[in-house]
Design a protein around this motif. Structure first.
Motif, PDB file in Angstrom:
ATOM      1  N   VAL A 106       0.809  -1.209   0.000  1.00  0.00           N
ATOM      2  CA  VAL A 106       0.000   0.000   0.000  1.00  0.00           C
ATOM      3  C   VAL A 106       0.848   1.269   0.000  1.00  0.00           C
ATOM      4  O   VAL A 106       0.591   2.203  -0.782  1.00  0.00           O
ATOM      5  CB  VAL A 106      -0.994  -0.005   1.188  1.00  0.00           C
ATOM      6  CG1 VAL A 106      -0.282  -0.079   2.530  1.00  0.00           C
ATOM      7  CG2 VAL A 106      -1.909   1.223   1.106  1.00  0.00           C
ATOM      8  N   ALA A 107       1.882   1.353   0.838  1.00  0.00           N
ATOM      9  CA  ALA A 107       2.677   2.585   0.917  1.00  0.00           C
ATOM     10  C   ALA A 107       3.505   2.848  -0.343  1.00  0.00           C
ATOM     11  O   ALA A 107       3.468   3.974  -0.876  1.00  0.00           O
ATOM     12  CB  ALA A 107       3.573   2.552   2.156  1.00  0.00           C
ATOM     13  N   PRO A 108       4.280   1.879  -0.845  1.00  0.00           N
ATOM     14  CA  PRO A 108       5.066   2.182  -2.058  1.00  0.00           C
ATOM     15  C   PRO A 108       4.207   2.490  -3.272  1.00  0.00           C
ATOM     16  O   PRO A 108       4.621   3.257  -4.150  1.00  0.00           O
ATOM     17  CB  PRO A 108       5.898   0.916  -2.266  1.00  0.00           C
ATOM     18  CG  PRO A 108       5.228  -0.150  -1.475  1.00  0.00           C
ATOM     19  CD  PRO A 108       4.595   0.538  -0.317  1.00  0.00           C
ATOM     20  N   MET A 109       3.016   1.923  -3.351  1.00  0.00           N
ATOM     21  CA  MET A 109       2.139   2.229  -4.475  1.00  0.00           C
ATOM     22  C   MET A 109       1.604   3.664  -4.376  1.00  0.00           C
ATOM     23  O   MET A 109       1.555   4.397  -5.363  1.00  0.00           O
ATOM     24  CB  MET A 109       0.981   1.230  -4.547  1.00  0.00           C
ATOM     25  CG  MET A 109       1.400  -0.170  -4.979  1.00  0.00           C
ATOM     26  SD  MET A 109       0.070  -1.420  -4.830  1.00  0.00           S
ATOM     27  CE  MET A 109      -1.176  -0.736  -5.940  1.00  0.00           C
ATOM     28  N   LYS A 110       1.225   4.092  -3.168  1.00  0.00           N
ATOM     29  CA  LYS A 110       0.653   5.420  -2.987  1.00  0.00           C
ATOM     30  C   LYS A 110       1.710   6.513  -2.969  1.00  0.00           C
ATOM     31  O   LYS A 110       1.495   7.616  -3.488  1.00  0.00           O
ATOM     32  CB  LYS A 110      -0.163   5.468  -1.694  1.00  0.00           C
ATOM     33  CG  LYS A 110      -1.491   4.735  -1.771  1.00  0.00           C
ATOM     34  CD  LYS A 110      -2.331   4.998  -0.528  1.00  0.00           C
ATOM     35  CE  LYS A 110      -3.718   4.373  -0.664  1.00  0.00           C
ATOM     36  NZ  LYS A 110      -4.567   4.666   0.514  1.00  0.00           N
ATOM     37  N   LEU A 111       2.862   6.227  -2.340  1.00  0.00           N
ATOM     38  CA  LEU A 111       3.848   7.280  -2.105  1.00  0.00           C
ATOM     39  C   LEU A 111       4.994   7.285  -3.099  1.00  0.00           C
ATOM     40  O   LEU A 111       5.558   8.348  -3.394  1.00  0.00           O
ATOM     41  CB  LEU A 111       4.410   7.162  -0.682  1.00  0.00           C
ATOM     42  CG  LEU A 111       3.382   7.272   0.451  1.00  0.00           C
ATOM     43  CD1 LEU A 111       4.046   7.048   1.798  1.00  0.00           C
ATOM     44  CD2 LEU A 111       2.705   8.635   0.411  1.00  0.00           C
ATOM     45  N   LEU A 112       5.370   6.118  -3.608  1.00  0.00           N
ATOM     46  CA  LEU A 112       6.495   6.038  -4.536  1.00  0.00           C
ATOM     47  C   LEU A 112       6.053   5.854  -5.982  1.00  0.00           C
ATOM     48  O   LEU A 112       6.887   5.863  -6.886  1.00  0.00           O
ATOM     49  CB  LEU A 112       7.430   4.888  -4.134  1.00  0.00           C
ATOM     50  CG  LEU A 112       8.068   4.956  -2.741  1.00  0.00           C
ATOM     51  CD1 LEU A 112       9.026   3.788  -2.553  1.00  0.00           C
ATOM     52  CD2 LEU A 112       8.784   6.283  -2.522  1.00  0.00           C
ATOM     53  N   GLY A 113       4.770   5.648  -6.182  1.00  0.00           N
ATOM     54  CA  GLY A 113       4.262   5.489  -7.532  1.00  0.00           C
ATOM     55  C   GLY A 113       4.536   4.131  -8.148  1.00  0.00           C
ATOM     56  O   GLY A 113       4.469   3.975  -9.381  1.00  0.00           O
TER      57      GLY A 113
END
Length: 372
Positions: free
Chosen positions: A102-109
């Protein structure tokens, strides 16, 4: 350039000053371990680095950017730092794969495919490939903490902060989490680790910080801190030393009281009855030997008895400091002048692995390393 640099950090909670004028830096690839007693500010220090606690004063730089500056984008900078907490803080409504992605998809694209590929690789590294689709509630504490470490690694951090990552685990689960951190240490990942696991600290650290008195009390390599600590509180913490103190100012002091206090002290730390008896006997013989040798009948008495018990190796030491005239019982014992003194000194010598005497600044100092 340092990955993290801290200048003059201060943090208080009301009237309680936890951190005072702390200065610190860590270089890329360095592994710094922080140790110290409970309540010494270790966890607060880590939380300040991520601004989870706001410092009262001082500046903090992450990769050259001052995160304490007024208009700093702290959320953006936090993406370069991983944080592994005492509690795992996994999203209970998401399975393991979702927690990781969830975090790398939302924050790192990252795309879902990219994120899931990286997550799959990390799960394999920590031995949890078969847990990708399960929910945190069915995982053990050790497994949840390994997932939490993977979650931090998903963001490709420049540094990971570990805040006592094994303190919430059962002893049987500690080793599996420490094994993962050891694996990361071999990859030259920059890490700051707060831990109570001393053997682990010795193994993985490039540098050890001992926290006390509001900041970094002593620092050095693992060998310097664990084998040759220089400052009093560090020595006490590393060797887990316990102290007994008793002062005598007249010949008719209460011997029974002192012996009872010694017994209470020794029982508290698990001494066997035979060892307690030897400790009491040696204190009594040492006191009366020095009392008779250092003082004339009308002299004022001043004797201090200190017992040091070192939990790390189970040794005990008696340190007796006695004012009065110079008197070395170990030199005089064979003179034949005092039969009772000879017996007392023989008891002390036979009960000790090592013994010594010095006379400095008008004080007689008797040291006995006891056989217990």
């Amino acid at each position: 350039m340092s990955v993290i640099e801290i200048r003059g950090l201060n943090k208080s909670f009301g009237d309680l000053e936890v951190l005072h004028d702390v200065n610190f830096s860590v270089e890329e690839g360095e592994r710094v371990v922080i140790i110290g007693g409970s309540g010494c500010g270790k966890s607060v220090f880590l939380r300040c680095i991520e601004l989870l606690e706001i410092p009262d004063a001082g500046k903090i730089f992450i990769d050259g950017q001052e995160i304490t500056a007024l208009y700093c984008d702290i959320d953006k900078i936090r993406q370069s730092m991983g944080m592994v907490y005492q509690k795992f803080n996994l999203f209970t409504h998401m399975n393991v794969m979702e927690n990781l992605c969830v975090a790398p998809m939302k924050l790192l694209g990252m795309t879902q495919l990219e994120a899931e590929k990286k997550a799959t690789e990390l799960l394999a590294q920590v031995g949890l490939s078969n847990k990708a689709k399960v929910y945190p509630s069915v995982l053990s504490g050790g497994q949840q903490q390994r997932i939490a470490i993977c979650r931090s690694l998903m963001m490709n951090p420049k540094v990971i902060l570990f805040d006592e990552p094994t303190s919430a685990l059962d002893p049987t689960m500690v080793s599996e989490v420490l094994a993962v951190i050891r694996m990361l240490a071999k990859k030259n990942l920059t890490m700051i680790i707060v831990t109570h696991e001393m053997n682990f600290a010795r193994e993985v650290a490039d540098r050890i910080l001992f926290f006390a008195d509001g900041g970094i009390y002593e620092e050095g390599t693992p060998e310097e801190i664990f084998e040759h600590p220089q400052r009093e509180k560090t020595i006490t913490f590393i060797h887990r030393q316990k102290y007994f103190h008793y002062e005598i100012y007249n010949r008719d002091f209460d011997l029974i009281e002192m012996q009872g206090m010694i017994e209470n002290f020794a029982e508290k730390y698990g001494f066997k009855p035979k060892s307690i008896g030897r400790l009491q006997l040696c204190c009594e013989e040492a006191i009366y030997t020095m009392m008779s040798g250092c003082y004339d009948e009308n002299d004022r008495i001043s004797i201090v008895v200190d017992i040091t018990y070192t939990e790390s190796d189970g040794t005990s030491q008696i340190n007796l400091i006695c004012a009065g005239k110079e008197y070395n019982p170990f030199e005089l014992e064979d003179s034949g002048e005092n039969f009772e003194t000879n017996i007392s000194v023989n008891i002390l010598k036979k009960s000790s692995k090592n013994f010594s005497y010095t006379y400095e600044n008008g004080l007689n100092k008797l040291n006995l390393d006891l056989k217990l």
